[in-house]
Write an enzyme that holds these catalytic residues in place. Sequence first.
Site, PDB file in Angstrom:
ATOM      1  N   SER A 151       0.787  -1.230  -0.174  1.00 47.83           N
ATOM      2  CA  SER A 151      -0.107   0.033  -0.131  1.00 47.83           C
ATOM      3  C   SER A 151       0.872   1.351  -0.036  1.00 47.83           C
ATOM      4  O   SER A 151       2.140   1.123   0.513  1.00 47.83           O
ATOM      5  CB  SER A 151      -0.747   0.025   1.325  1.00 47.83           C
ATOM      6  OG  SER A 151      -1.584   1.262   1.562  1.00 47.83           O
ATOM      7  N   TYR A 165      -1.622  -0.909  10.372  1.00 49.61           N
ATOM      8  CA  TYR A 165      -1.763  -1.087   8.989  1.00 49.61           C
ATOM      9  C   TYR A 165      -0.508  -0.627   8.332  1.00 49.61           C
ATOM     10  O   TYR A 165       0.242  -1.374   7.519  1.00 49.61           O
ATOM     11  CB  TYR A 165      -2.964  -0.613   8.328  1.00 49.61           C
ATOM     12  CG  TYR A 165      -3.129  -0.710   7.205  1.00 49.61           C
ATOM     13  CD1 TYR A 165      -3.791  -2.050   6.521  1.00 49.61           C
ATOM     14  CD2 TYR A 165      -2.957   0.324   5.824  1.00 49.61           C
ATOM     15  CE1 TYR A 165      -4.003  -2.252   5.159  1.00 49.61           C
ATOM     16  CE2 TYR A 165      -3.168  -0.189   4.766  1.00 49.61           C
ATOM     17  CZ  TYR A 165      -3.789  -1.340   4.458  1.00 49.61           C
ATOM     18  OH  TYR A 165      -4.169  -1.532   3.084  1.00 49.61           O
TER      19      TYR A 165
HETATM   20  N1  LIG Z   1      -9.207  -1.094  -1.038  1.00 51.18           N
HETATM   21  C1  LIG Z   1      -8.116  -0.256  -0.712  1.00 51.18           C
HETATM   22  O1  LIG Z   1      -8.310   0.878  -0.651  1.00 51.18           O
HETATM   23  C2  LIG Z   1      -6.873  -0.952  -0.714  1.00 51.18           C
HETATM   24  C3  LIG Z   1      -5.713   0.108  -0.895  1.00 51.18           C
HETATM   25  C4  LIG Z   1      -4.132  -0.527  -0.801  1.00 51.18           C
HETATM   26  C5  LIG Z   1      -4.107  -1.940  -0.623  1.00 51.18           C
HETATM   27  N2  LIG Z   1      -5.144  -2.745  -0.429  1.00 51.18           N
HETATM   28  C6  LIG Z   1      -5.078  -3.926   0.181  1.00 51.18           C
HETATM   29  O2  LIG Z   1      -5.523  -4.858  -1.084  1.00 51.18           O
HETATM   30  C7  LIG Z   1      -6.017  -6.056  -0.673  1.00 51.18           C
HETATM   31  C8  LIG Z   1      -7.272  -6.431  -0.953  1.00 51.18           C
HETATM   32  O3  LIG Z   1      -8.206  -5.493  -0.186  1.00 51.18           O
HETATM   33  P1  LIG Z   1      -9.706  -5.250  -0.575  1.00 51.18           P
HETATM   34  O4  LIG Z   1     -10.208  -3.768  -0.591  1.00 51.18           O
HETATM   35  O5  LIG Z   1     -10.109  -6.134  -1.890  1.00 51.18           O
HETATM   36  O6  LIG Z   1     -10.478  -5.782   0.472  1.00 51.18           O
HETATM   37  P2  LIG Z   1     -11.518  -7.090   1.008  1.00 51.18           P
HETATM   38  O7  LIG Z   1     -11.969  -7.116   2.185  1.00 51.18           O
HETATM   39  O8  LIG Z   1     -12.373  -6.791  -0.292  1.00 51.18           O
HETATM   40  O9  LIG Z   1     -10.438  -8.408   0.411  1.00 51.18           O
HETATM   41  C9  LIG Z   1      -9.874  -9.153   1.426  1.00 51.18           C
HETATM   42  C10 LIG Z   1     -10.321 -10.658   1.468  1.00 51.18           C
HETATM   43  O10 LIG Z   1      -9.483 -11.387   2.332  1.00 51.18           O
HETATM   44  C11 LIG Z   1     -10.422 -12.314   2.913  1.00 51.18           C
HETATM   45  N3  LIG Z   1      -9.479 -12.636   4.153  1.00 51.18           N
HETATM   46  C12 LIG Z   1      -9.668 -11.994   5.314  1.00 51.18           C
HETATM   47  N4  LIG Z   1      -8.914 -12.833   6.231  1.00 51.18           N
HETATM   48  C13 LIG Z   1      -8.694 -13.926   5.629  1.00 51.18           C
HETATM   49  C14 LIG Z   1      -7.984 -15.113   6.285  1.00 51.18           C
HETATM   50  N5  LIG Z   1      -7.627 -15.350   7.296  1.00 51.18           N
HETATM   51  N6  LIG Z   1      -7.894 -16.279   5.335  1.00 51.18           N
HETATM   52  C15 LIG Z   1      -8.372 -16.137   3.928  1.00 51.18           C
HETATM   53  N7  LIG Z   1      -8.921 -15.038   3.562  1.00 51.18           N
HETATM   54  C16 LIG Z   1      -9.142 -13.890   4.291  1.00 51.18           C
HETATM   55  C17 LIG Z   1     -11.544 -11.778   3.157  1.00 51.18           C
HETATM   56  O11 LIG Z   1     -12.801 -12.429   3.065  1.00 51.18           O
HETATM   57  C18 LIG Z   1     -11.611 -10.696   1.560  1.00 51.18           C
HETATM   58  O12 LIG Z   1     -12.293 -11.323   0.899  1.00 51.18           O
HETATM   59  C19 LIG Z   1      -5.509  -5.956   1.070  1.00 51.18           C
HETATM   60  O13 LIG Z   1      -4.383  -6.290   1.506  1.00 51.18           O
HETATM   61  C20 LIG Z   1      -5.429  -4.588   1.175  1.00 51.18           C
HETATM   62  O14 LIG Z   1      -4.931  -3.912   2.261  1.00 51.18           O
HETATM   63  C21 LIG Z   1      -6.279  -2.192  -0.434  1.00 51.18           C
END
Ligand SMILES: NC(=O)c1ccc[n+]([C@@H]2O[C@H](COP(=O)([O-])OP(=O)(O)OC[C@H]3O[C@@H](n4cnc5c(N)ncnc54)[C@H](O)[C@@H]3O)[C@@H](O)[C@H]2O)c1
Length: 261
Positions: A151, A165
């Site tokens: 990120s 985070y």
């Molecule tokens: N959305 C944003 O703004 C953003 C920005 C930068 C980075 N990210 C990163 O991108 C990645 C995905 O984010 P997102 O927005 O799609 O979130 P999201 O919550 O939609 O996806 C995360 C997924 O991880 C799964 N998960 C959580 N714990 C788990 C476990 N113990 N075992 C297996 N699965 C598990 C959840 O069920 C979910 O489906 C993350 O690492 C997040 O930090 C997101």
Amino acid sequence: MNPVDSFRLEGRVALVSGGGGAIGSALALALGSAGAKVAVSDIAVENLEAAAAKIRAAGIECLAVPADITKEAEAERVVAAVVEKFGHVDILVNAVGGGAGKVLFEAQEYPRDAWDWIMEINLRSTLIATQAVAKAMIKAGHGGHVVNISSVRAQLGINAGYSAYVAAKGAVSSLTRQWATEWAKYGINVNAIAPTFVDTPQVAMLLGDPKFKGDLVSRIPLGRVGGTDDLVGAVLFFASDASSFVTGQIMTIDGGLTATQ
Ligand SMILES: NC(=O)c1ccc[n+]([C@@H]2O[C@H](COP(=O)([O-])OP(=O)(O)OC[C@H]3O[C@@H](n4cnc5c(N)ncnc54)[C@H](O)[C@@H]3O)[C@@H](O)[C@H]2O)c1
């Protein structure tokens, strides 16, 4: 081979950990559309099945394996299921994570249970999934591509209670460089993308605050937050042979935000 064809993924098998999530499911569909067979894994079974159904509806072969990827035995089980179904695993995308917006605390008060949870889903999930896949890649001897999701928070502080985070994502970026260094001898390239806010349910609460969003967008030269499609190009590059001479790199996807800092 025409170098332009090196972006294609025919014959490759991609595992997307967190493939039931907003970003993971979009990336899994993109990898499949580029020619890969796809396996998705997630702890949220309903979302996982919905993502797999969408991928299959696009004519892509897809295996869905529910798992808590923070547990070694579960990760080994996922990898074994992928190898049993498809014969090998060539690409891992680590898309489990997030949670930051749900546990916002002042740095001096940041509680241990929230800290541990954020570390668990952002850092341990990446560690455990990657260890299991790397072992399979090393055993198979054909190399592979690991793509982590870090990120911009690995580089930039934010005045919004994000201590755990930023620490977790900083570690994901560091591990990307460390694994790239250690696993180059096995032909495993390890890279990461580092997005700013991507419009997903994870960050809906923060982006739903007009002042927060307005301040954020005003600092982004390209004048908007990202969408999941904005991540696809970089992930296809890192997942394919187009990036065969690129490892240990973090590609920031932020509309120019960090360029202004
Ligand atoms: N959305 C944003 O703004 C953003 C920005 C930068 C980075 N990210 C990163 O991108 C990645 C995905 O984010 P997102 O927005 O799609 O979130 P999201 O919550 O939609 O996806 C995360 C997924 O991880 C799964 N998960 C959580 N714990 C788990 C476990 N113990 N075992 C297996 N699965 C598990 C959840 O069920 C979910 O489906 C993350 O690492 C997040 O930090 C997101």
